[in-house]
Design an enzyme around this catalytic site. Structure first.
Site, PDB file in Angstrom:
ATOM      1  N   ALA A   1       0.901  -1.061  -0.015  1.00  0.00           N
ATOM      2  CA  ALA A   1      -0.090   0.030   0.102  1.00  0.00           C
ATOM      3  C   ALA A   1       0.940   1.295   0.053  1.00  0.00           C
ATOM      4  O   ALA A   1       1.909   1.225   0.899  1.00  0.00           O
ATOM      5  CB  ALA A   1      -1.045   0.049   1.251  1.00  0.00           C
ATOM      6  N   PRO A   2       0.371   2.336  -0.740  1.00  0.00           N
ATOM      7  CA  PRO A   2      -0.926   2.411  -1.342  1.00  0.00           C
ATOM      8  C   PRO A   2      -0.736   1.846  -2.965  1.00  0.00           C
ATOM      9  O   PRO A   2      -1.969   1.950  -3.598  1.00  0.00           O
ATOM     10  CB  PRO A   2      -1.018   3.840  -1.612  1.00  0.00           C
ATOM     11  CG  PRO A   2       0.377   4.576  -1.439  1.00  0.00           C
ATOM     12  CD  PRO A   2       1.099   3.954  -0.686  1.00  0.00           C
TER      13      PRO A   2
ATOM     14  N   LYS B   1       4.541   0.812  -6.255  1.00  0.00           N
ATOM     15  CA  LYS B   1       5.505  -0.148  -6.877  1.00  0.00           C
ATOM     16  C   LYS B   1       4.690  -1.155  -7.670  1.00  0.00           C
ATOM     17  O   LYS B   1       4.948  -1.623  -8.572  1.00  0.00           O
ATOM     18  CB  LYS B   1       6.538  -0.720  -5.887  1.00  0.00           C
ATOM     19  CG  LYS B   1       7.045   0.072  -4.698  1.00  0.00           C
ATOM     20  CD  LYS B   1       8.106   1.002  -5.336  1.00  0.00           C
ATOM     21  CE  LYS B   1       8.743   1.766  -4.179  1.00  0.00           C
ATOM     22  NZ  LYS B   1       7.801   2.624  -3.412  1.00  0.00           N
TER      23      LYS B   1
ATOM     24  N   ASP C   1       9.372  -3.641  -0.171  1.00  0.00           N
ATOM     25  CA  ASP C   1       9.416  -2.225   0.145  1.00  0.00           C
ATOM     26  C   ASP C   1       9.184  -1.839   1.453  1.00  0.00           C
ATOM     27  O   ASP C   1       8.008  -1.721   1.890  1.00  0.00           O
ATOM     28  CB  ASP C   1       8.304  -1.583  -0.948  1.00  0.00           C
ATOM     29  CG  ASP C   1       8.852  -0.129  -0.873  1.00  0.00           C
ATOM     30  OD1 ASP C   1       9.770   0.430  -0.853  1.00  0.00           O
ATOM     31  OD2 ASP C   1       7.831   0.763  -1.214  1.00  0.00           O
TER      32      ASP C   1
ATOM     33  N   CYS D   1      12.750   3.704   1.962  1.00  0.00           N
ATOM     34  CA  CYS D   1      12.958   5.428   1.705  1.00  0.00           C
ATOM     35  C   CYS D   1      13.845   6.059   2.881  1.00  0.00           C
ATOM     36  O   CYS D   1      13.341   7.119   3.187  1.00  0.00           O
ATOM     37  CB  CYS D   1      11.680   6.116   1.446  1.00  0.00           C
ATOM     38  SG  CYS D   1      10.576   5.873   2.887  1.00  0.00           S
TER      39      CYS D   1
HETATM   40  N1  SAM Z   1       5.217  -0.116  -1.486  1.00  0.00           N
HETATM   41  C1  SAM Z   1       4.314   0.945  -1.309  1.00  0.00           C
HETATM   42  C2  SAM Z   1       4.240   1.914  -2.631  1.00  0.00           C
HETATM   43  O1  SAM Z   1       5.180   1.885  -3.514  1.00  0.00           O
HETATM   44  O2  SAM Z   1       3.224   2.515  -2.554  1.00  0.00           O
HETATM   45  C3  SAM Z   1       4.746   1.479  -0.272  1.00  0.00           C
HETATM   46  C4  SAM Z   1       5.146   0.741   1.101  1.00  0.00           C
HETATM   47  S1  SAM Z   1       5.565   1.541   2.599  1.00  0.00           S
HETATM   48  C5  SAM Z   1       7.233   2.124   2.272  1.00  0.00           C
HETATM   49  C6  SAM Z   1       5.517   0.219   3.710  1.00  0.00           C
HETATM   50  C7  SAM Z   1       4.436  -0.446   3.927  1.00  0.00           C
HETATM   51  O3  SAM Z   1       4.972  -1.680   4.799  1.00  0.00           O
HETATM   52  C8  SAM Z   1       3.237   0.363   4.444  1.00  0.00           C
HETATM   53  O4  SAM Z   1       2.110   0.120   3.558  1.00  0.00           O
HETATM   54  C9  SAM Z   1       3.021  -0.451   5.719  1.00  0.00           C
HETATM   55  O5  SAM Z   1       1.670  -0.429   6.345  1.00  0.00           O
HETATM   56  C10 SAM Z   1       3.606  -1.764   5.671  1.00  0.00           C
HETATM   57  N2  SAM Z   1       3.962  -2.505   7.057  1.00  0.00           N
HETATM   58  C11 SAM Z   1       4.065  -1.885   8.285  1.00  0.00           C
HETATM   59  N3  SAM Z   1       4.409  -2.826   9.168  1.00  0.00           N
HETATM   60  C12 SAM Z   1       4.564  -3.786   8.337  1.00  0.00           C
HETATM   61  C13 SAM Z   1       5.043  -5.305   8.767  1.00  0.00           C
HETATM   62  N4  SAM Z   1       5.229  -5.593  10.135  1.00  0.00           N
HETATM   63  N5  SAM Z   1       5.058  -6.289   7.947  1.00  0.00           N
HETATM   64  C14 SAM Z   1       4.707  -5.885   6.458  1.00  0.00           C
HETATM   65  N6  SAM Z   1       4.307  -4.740   6.183  1.00  0.00           N
HETATM   66  C15 SAM Z   1       4.240  -3.683   7.140  1.00  0.00           C
END
Ligand code: SAM
Length: 469
Positions: free
Chosen positions: A126-127, A130, A193, A246
């Site tokens: 999310a969102p 990628k 990511d 990031c």
């Molecule tokens: N890949 C997305 C994009 O390009 O739009 C952005 C991803 S963001 C950097 C990281 C994501 O990891 C968030 O959506 C977050 O909710 C999720 N996240 C948070 N804790 C997590 C966990 N313990 N395991 C997996 N994902 C997690």
């Protein structure tokens, strides 16, 4: 370190500067800190199944050196007031983030996998930035699982996947450990990511600066290792894991790559890119690449890749239980052969390409699947009511419903869910088109047209504004 004359960057932690200097050197770290007072650029990534380029939307732009779909816009438009944005013609994305899609394509090209249907997991999706890029780049016949563990964030991911219109995507909501436990050796590619301390977002989102501390970095690094360890078994031997954050510090980036090498025997897969290096991106000793605001145009991003050692792996023969070929009236709604799964009432709830339905039963056993393929519509009595997702899908056969081209103002009124009416059209369902792209459906009942745009995606802004305001 204080940056004079900038209120948002007046309180930059010394430890952040130390970490940044450690990976980028003093000069680049100073440039990055100074750039916190400048404005980020505005960029979009076009959807190749809908648009040839950003000029289709009338935007003046420069290309992104490492993404053939990327465009750096001359001005920042009000995207909400651009019907092309709602048609899924492009995704608004930072240019450094576009490097992950490039890395995926480059690795595909180098490994000769470019023509093979693949199973791909985007674990932290999310969102959907990628996800939508990968969906445009994966070989035909591939399956992309876009997963997001945080429930409140999955709706946006699902909407963005539907708007993008790639039918080969399943959206799931599960903890990383479920993939490692239930889908051993399943995926050819896993993209992580990862959630991170967000140092690369400080310019775009100054509130990230207030939440940063050395403790946050340690916590994030430990969580990233946990996520990687949990998902690693789901990667096929010989498969590739692309890791990105990031943020800048080594604890969440290079050190995690080194940790995967020592813990799992992972091997580096370089993601070097001369165009990115010429633009200032910094290669690291793991073949990864670091983008730093001020040094390269765009925000902060790290990306590296590793391969799982070759070895024997479990096979997953196709299962099609429950899926039947779409026949009759709906068959002609698609430009390819599709299958559907019927719920207890016999409604078509999902319409999937063959490659997706063969693997979906395995995914369903592992994690809750929120959507897969195309939500074609639903039966209301004997009436099939098309869903907006059908119009937005790249598998939609454009002449299935009569087309109703509209101008920008009418498109915006439609997207704001106002009543629109154009005379001279047949009764029944009509596909509303803007600039040659379907954006949804209306039902013409003669005296008026019922607007079928989803209420949850209704434009709430004053649509009388110009979109360059
Ligand atoms: N890949 C997305 C994009 O390009 O739009 C952005 C991803 S963001 C950097 C990281 C994501 O990891 C968030 O959506 C977050 O909710 C999720 N996240 C948070 N804790 C997590 C966990 N313990 N395991 C997996 N994902 C997690």
């Amino acid at each position: 370190m204080d940056v004079p004359g900038n209120s948002t960057t007046g309180n930059i932690p010394d430890a952040f500067v130390r970490y940044l200097t450690d990976v980028a050197g003093h000069e680049k770290a100073s440039v990055a800190v100074a750039s916190l007072s400048s404005l980020p650029c505005t960029s979009i990534r076009v959807n190749p199944s809908k648009f040839a380029g950003a000029d289709n939307a009338g935007y003046r732009y420069r290309p992104v050196p490492w993404s053939r779909f990327g465009a750096i816009l001359e001005n920042r438009p009000v995207f909400t007031l651009d019907p092309y944005f709602h048609a899924g013609a492009y995704y608004v994305q930072d240019i450094s983030s576009m490097f992950i899609g490039h890395a995926f394509s480059a690795i595909l090209g180098d490994s000769g996998l470019g023509g093979c249907p693949l199973k791909i997991l985007d674990l932290c999706a999310a969102p959907g930035g990628k996800t939508t890029d990968l969906a445009s780049r994966m070989p035909e016949g591939s399956l992309l699982v876009a997963n997001e563990v945080i429930r409140q964030r999955v709706g946006t991911l699902r909407d963005n996947v539907m708007i993008w219109g790639s039918p080969d995507v399943a959206v799931t909501c599960g903890d990383p450990s479920r993939f490692g436990k239930h889908l051993v050796d399943f995926f050819d590619f896993v993209i992580v990511d990862a959630p991170c301390s967000g140092e690369g977002m400080f310019r775009k989102d100054p509130s990230a600066l207030g939440q940063w501390s050395e403790d946050t970095v340690s916590l994030c690094s430990a969580r990233q290792k946990r996520i990687l360890a949990d998902v690693w078994p789901a990667l096929k031997p010989g498969g590739v894991l692309i890791y990105s954050t990031c943020t800048y510090n080594r604890y969440e980036n290079g050190d995690n790559i080194a940790w995967m090498k020592s813990s799992f025997g992972a091997e580096s897969v370089p993601v070097r890119c001369p165009e990115a290096e010429n633009a200032g991106a910094i290669p690291d000793e793991h073949g990864g690449m670091l983008f730093i605001y001020g040094v390269t145009e765009g925000e902060g991003q790290y990306c590296a890749a590793v391969r799982k050692p070759e070895g024997a792996f479990a096979a997953y023969p196709e299962k099609k239980a429950g899926y039947v070929p779409v026949k009759g009236f709906l068959e002609k709604a698609f430009d390819r052969k599709m299958f559907s799964l019927r719920n207890a009432d016999g409604e078509a709830v999902e319409v999937l390409p063959e490659n997706l339905c063969g693997m979906l039963p395995y995914i369903r056993q592992a994690v809750p699947v929120l959507s897969a393929g195309v939500i074609a519509g639903s039966m209301r009595g004997k009436d099939f009511v098309p869903d907006a997702s059908l119009a937005l899908s790249s598998a939609y056969e454009r002449d299935f419903y009569p087309r109703m081209p509209v101008d920008r103002e009418t498109a915006l009124r439609f997207l704001a869910k106002e009543n629109i009416f154009l005379s001279g059209y047949p009764k029944g369902y009509l596909a509303v088109e803007y600039g040659g792209l379907p954006i949804g459906f209306v039902k013409n009942i003669g005296a008026r047209m019922n607007n079928l745009h989803p209420s949850s995606r209704r434009i709430r802004m004053d649509i009388k504004l110009r979109n360059d305001e």
